[in-house]
Design an enzyme around this catalytic site. Structure first.
Site, PDB file in Angstrom:
ATOM      1  N   HIS A  99       6.230  52.582  41.341  1.00 28.48           N
ATOM      2  CA  HIS A  99       4.786  52.475  41.456  1.00 28.48           C
ATOM      3  C   HIS A  99       4.326  51.253  40.677  1.00 28.48           C
ATOM      4  O   HIS A  99       4.845  50.573  40.059  1.00 28.48           O
ATOM      5  CB  HIS A  99       4.185  53.659  40.591  1.00 28.48           C
ATOM      6  CG  HIS A  99       4.525  53.932  39.322  1.00 28.48           C
ATOM      7  ND1 HIS A  99       5.600  54.027  38.463  1.00 28.48           N
ATOM      8  CD2 HIS A  99       3.660  53.739  38.063  1.00 28.48           C
ATOM      9  CE1 HIS A  99       5.223  54.270  37.289  1.00 28.48           C
ATOM     10  NE2 HIS A  99       4.076  53.888  37.105  1.00 28.48           N
ATOM     11  N   ASP A 101       0.662  50.551  38.379  1.00 32.98           N
ATOM     12  CA  ASP A 101      -0.416  51.334  37.659  1.00 32.98           C
ATOM     13  C   ASP A 101      -1.831  51.149  38.364  1.00 32.98           C
ATOM     14  O   ASP A 101      -2.307  49.976  38.651  1.00 32.98           O
ATOM     15  CB  ASP A 101      -0.406  51.043  36.272  1.00 32.98           C
ATOM     16  CG  ASP A 101       0.977  51.224  35.694  1.00 32.98           C
ATOM     17  OD1 ASP A 101       1.646  52.335  35.967  1.00 32.98           O
ATOM     18  OD2 ASP A 101       1.233  50.847  34.756  1.00 32.98           O
ATOM     19  N   HIS A 253       7.292  49.242  39.043  1.00 33.35           N
ATOM     20  CA  HIS A 253       8.260  49.763  37.759  1.00 33.35           C
ATOM     21  C   HIS A 253       8.597  51.393  38.106  1.00 33.35           C
ATOM     22  O   HIS A 253       8.116  51.864  38.817  1.00 33.35           O
ATOM     23  CB  HIS A 253       7.900  49.606  36.523  1.00 33.35           C
ATOM     24  CG  HIS A 253       6.512  50.131  36.133  1.00 33.35           C
ATOM     25  ND1 HIS A 253       5.224  49.711  36.499  1.00 33.35           N
ATOM     26  CD2 HIS A 253       5.998  51.125  35.412  1.00 33.35           C
ATOM     27  CE1 HIS A 253       3.933  50.215  36.331  1.00 33.35           C
ATOM     28  NE2 HIS A 253       4.763  51.338  35.498  1.00 33.35           N
ATOM     29  N   ARG A 268       1.556  53.027  25.224  1.00 33.64           N
ATOM     30  CA  ARG A 268       1.187  52.255  26.576  1.00 33.64           C
ATOM     31  C   ARG A 268      -0.205  51.874  26.267  1.00 33.64           C
ATOM     32  O   ARG A 268      -1.126  52.712  26.348  1.00 33.64           O
ATOM     33  CB  ARG A 268       1.439  52.916  27.744  1.00 33.64           C
ATOM     34  CG  ARG A 268       1.382  51.987  28.941  1.00 33.64           C
ATOM     35  CD  ARG A 268       1.551  52.513  30.161  1.00 33.64           C
ATOM     36  NE  ARG A 268       0.294  52.550  30.757  1.00 33.64           N
ATOM     37  CZ  ARG A 268       0.175  53.173  32.259  1.00 33.64           C
ATOM     38  NH1 ARG A 268       1.178  53.480  33.094  1.00 33.64           N
ATOM     39  NH2 ARG A 268      -0.999  53.096  32.627  1.00 33.64           N
TER      40      ARG A 268
END
Ligand code: SIN
Length: 278
Positions: A99, A101, A253, A268
């Site tokens: 995917h 983000d 990623h 994150r």
């Protein structure tokens, strides 16, 4: 440490390894070089970054403004930092499929700053794929077709009511009411590098504008198989203090889920982006 000690080595597949940089002490010139390396290579990797949450936030803000992810659990004191965590007992990880983000946003996230806090003894690597290279390697006729197309992106099937996560042992990631959708060109021109990149992804792209579901799936599945050919992919092995900063506009990623029975904890921070154009 000054700008002359910072070394950026392009890696096969995708990304670049940065050496000679303690991000807490980076000069403005070094921050500019890191940002450009992220734009040009898609992802940069750094090792041995001993960062407090405040350090990580301060560094991320120097790269780009921070945007808070709607769905991930936050660290207790720092809403800017999402916890990407899998406990010993959990079986589903976060980000376990290819995917990019926030492609469901009108202005998708520019990137993410992921810091390894706790890593399993083996496994838990992350794969990155280069969407500049995937675009460049397409046949010329396919490029010309794709340049005319736009795609729908959505979040509800992943994070909304009765979404994919609801059927796993991570139901806390589902059931959200704020589930944006967006339309973006299938091929974008990256705002920071000027290069073209393939901008559809298996997790959030739901179809090609004006095409039936069957027609869309036929094209998208071909593009997805192409985009993860080994020559476009880099595998990154984490240890505590490793950091990756990726650009969502030109990479995908995928977090490997091959460390059952061990804990993995990453911090994150998501970086804000701009609307994308062909
Ligand atoms: C993510 O998709 O942000 C998670 C990546 C990872 O945990 O390696």
């Amino acid at each position: 440490m000054d700008a002359t000690t910072l070394d950026i080595e392009p890696l096969d597949g995708c990304g670049a390894m940065v050496r000679g940089c303690d991000v807490r002490r980076a000069t403005d010139g070094e921050i500019d070089r890191l940002r450009q390396a992220i734009f040009d290579r898609g992802v940069i990797f750094l090792e041995d970054q001993q960062l407090t949450p405040e350090d990580q936030i301060a560094f991320a803000r120097r790269i780009a403004p921070i945007v808070v992810n709607r769905y991930f659990p936050k660290t207790e004191r720092y809403p800017e930092i999402a916890k990407v965590e899998k406990s010993e007992a959990q079986t589903t990880n976060i980000g376990g499929g290819w995917h990019t983000d926030h492609s469901y946003d009108q202005a998708p996230a520019m990137g993410s700053v992921l810091l390894a806090v706790e890593t399993p003894p083996t496994g838990g690597d992350t794969l990155f794929a280069d969407m500049y290279a995937a675009y460049e390697a397409l046949p010329e006729a396919t490029k010309q077709t794709l340049l005319r197309l736009k795609a729908h992106h959505a979040s509800a099937h992943v994070f909304g009511e009765n979404s994919a996560y609801a059927r796993t042992d991570r139901p806390e990631l589902s059931g959200h009411k704020d589930t944006p959708e967006a339309v973006h060109p299938v091929i974008i021109t990256h705002p920071g590098s000027g290069k073209r990149a393939l901008y559809v992804n298996p997790a959030f792209t739901t179809g090609i504008v004006g095409w039936s579901r069957e027609e869309s799936l036929a094209l998208l599945s071909e593009l997805y198989a192409h985009a993860i050919k080994p020559q476009f992919v880099r595998r990154f092995q984490w240890r505590p203090g490793s950091m990756a900063i990726w650009d969502n506009r030109c990479t995908w990623h995928c977090a490997m889920n091959d460390y059952q029975g061990h804990r993995r904890l990453m911090h994150r921070i998501t970086l804000d982006g701009v609307p994308l154009a062909a």
